[in-house]
Design a protein around this motif. Structure first.
Motif, PDB file in Angstrom:
ATOM      1  N   ASN A   1      -3.242  -2.403  -0.405  1.00  0.00           N
ATOM      2  CA  ASN A   1      -2.478  -2.607  -1.629  1.00  0.00           C
ATOM      3  C   ASN A   1      -0.997  -2.382  -1.378  1.00  0.00           C
ATOM      4  OD1 ASN A   1      -4.868  -2.854  -3.314  1.00  0.00           O
ATOM      5  ND2 ASN A   1      -5.124  -0.669  -2.969  1.00  0.00           N
ATOM      6  N   TYR A   2      -0.179  -3.213  -2.014  1.00  0.00           N
ATOM      7  CA  TYR A   2       1.268  -3.082  -1.947  1.00  0.00           C
ATOM      8  C   TYR A   2       1.794  -2.967  -3.373  1.00  0.00           C
ATOM      9  CZ  TYR A   2       6.152  -4.353  -1.728  1.00  0.00           C
ATOM     10  OH  TYR A   2       7.516  -4.353  -1.890  1.00  0.00           O
TER      11      TYR A   2
ATOM     12  N   MET B   1       5.375   0.919  -2.064  1.00  0.00           N
ATOM     13  CA  MET B   1       4.191   1.694  -1.718  1.00  0.00           C
ATOM     14  C   MET B   1       3.245   0.824  -0.911  1.00  0.00           C
ATOM     15  SD  MET B   1       2.944   3.645  -5.156  1.00  0.00           S
ATOM     16  CE  MET B   1       2.311   2.111  -5.774  1.00  0.00           C
ATOM     17  N   LEU B   2       2.571   1.410   0.044  1.00  0.00           N
ATOM     18  CA  LEU B   2       1.522   0.738   0.793  1.00  0.00           C
ATOM     19  C   LEU B   2       0.328   1.678   0.844  1.00  0.00           C
ATOM     20  CD1 LEU B   2       0.650  -1.713   2.461  1.00  0.00           C
ATOM     21  CD2 LEU B   2       1.500  -0.512   4.476  1.00  0.00           C
ATOM     22  N   ASN B   3      -0.814   1.221   0.334  1.00  0.00           N
ATOM     23  CA  ASN B   3      -2.042   2.016   0.324  1.00  0.00           C
ATOM     24  C   ASN B   3      -3.115   1.297   1.124  1.00  0.00           C
ATOM     25  OD1 ASN B   3      -0.970   3.904  -1.525  1.00  0.00           O
ATOM     26  ND2 ASN B   3      -1.455   2.533  -3.207  1.00  0.00           N
ATOM     27  N   ILE B   4      -3.820   2.043   1.943  1.00  0.00           N
ATOM     28  CA  ILE B   4      -4.946   1.505   2.705  1.00  0.00           C
ATOM     29  C   ILE B   4      -6.121   2.445   2.472  1.00  0.00           C
ATOM     30  CG2 ILE B   4      -5.820   0.909   4.992  1.00  0.00           C
ATOM     31  CD1 ILE B   4      -2.890   0.448   5.820  1.00  0.00           C
ATOM     32  N   SER B   5      -7.266   1.881   2.082  1.00  0.00           N
ATOM     33  CA  SER B   5      -8.449   2.702   1.847  1.00  0.00           C
ATOM     34  C   SER B   5      -9.695   1.960   2.306  1.00  0.00           C
ATOM     35  CB  SER B   5      -8.568   3.079   0.365  1.00  0.00           C
ATOM     36  OG  SER B   5      -8.843   1.929  -0.407  1.00  0.00           O
TER      37      SER B   5
ATOM     38  N   GLY C   1      -3.117  -6.319  -4.473  1.00  0.00           N
ATOM     39  CA  GLY C   1      -4.099  -5.751  -3.557  1.00  0.00           C
ATOM     40  C   GLY C   1      -5.052  -6.799  -3.035  1.00  0.00           C
TER      41      GLY C   1
ATOM     42  N   ASN D   1      -9.535  -1.967   1.712  1.00  0.00           N
ATOM     43  CA  ASN D   1      -8.592  -2.288   0.638  1.00  0.00           C
ATOM     44  C   ASN D   1      -7.173  -2.053   1.117  1.00  0.00           C
ATOM     45  OD1 ASN D   1     -10.534  -2.779  -1.580  1.00  0.00           O
ATOM     46  ND2 ASN D   1     -11.068  -0.652  -1.184  1.00  0.00           N
TER      47      ASN D   1
ATOM     48  N   THR E   1       1.827  -4.258  -8.695  1.00  0.00           N
ATOM     49  CA  THR E   1       1.018  -4.082  -7.485  1.00  0.00           C
ATOM     50  C   THR E   1       0.240  -5.348  -7.165  1.00  0.00           C
ATOM     51  OG1 THR E   1      -0.839  -3.193  -8.738  1.00  0.00           O
ATOM     52  CG2 THR E   1       0.727  -1.597  -7.833  1.00  0.00           C
TER      53      THR E   1
END
Length: 127
Positions: free
Chosen positions: A89-90, A109-113, A76, A87, A74
């Motif tokens: 993150n990939y 995966m792609l996460n955004i927070s 980020g 934030n 990952t």
């Protein structure tokens, strides 16, 4: 820098529906976070927080005598905005790392927070 280790004992789980057998699972994680070095920040790019991580999971069951393990990397980026931290993150992972395994999955995966930065816990002062 951080290192995590988790062990789950699946050995005693009995499944009466199928003939699957479960094994002890180990999860290893290594993470690095790079914080900005300057106290006086002139550009927003100088305040970015960089995060890198790698995770290996040995899995807890076998299919055709091959363990289904998982490897994931990952990256980020933390972007500070006034009172919040954005934030992004990939991650890229492989489920079924071994070559002889019948099930293999590559995924992204792609996460955004958004994190609220300690504004709820600051003491208010009255004049």
């Amino acid at each position: 820098m951080t290192f995590d280790f988790t062990q789950s004992n699946w050995d005693n789980v009995k499944n009466t529906e199928t003939s699957e057998q479960y094994y002890r699972q180990n999860i290893y994680g290594l993470g690095i976070e790079i914080l900005p070095g300057r106290k006086q920040i002139e550009k927003i790019s100088e305040a970015f927080i960089y995060r890198f991580g790698i995770n290996y999971d040995t899995g807890y069951y076998k299919i055709n005598k091959a363990k289904i393990d998982k490897l994931e990397a990952t990256f980020g980026l933390g972007i500070p905005l006034k009172k919040v931290m954005l934030n992004v993150n990939y991650g890229y992972g492989i489920h079924g790392v071994q070559k002889n395994v019948s099930i293999r999955e590559n995924y992204h995966m792609l996460n955004i927070s958004v994190n609220i930065l300690d504004t709820w816990f600051k003491k208010r002062y009255l004049d």
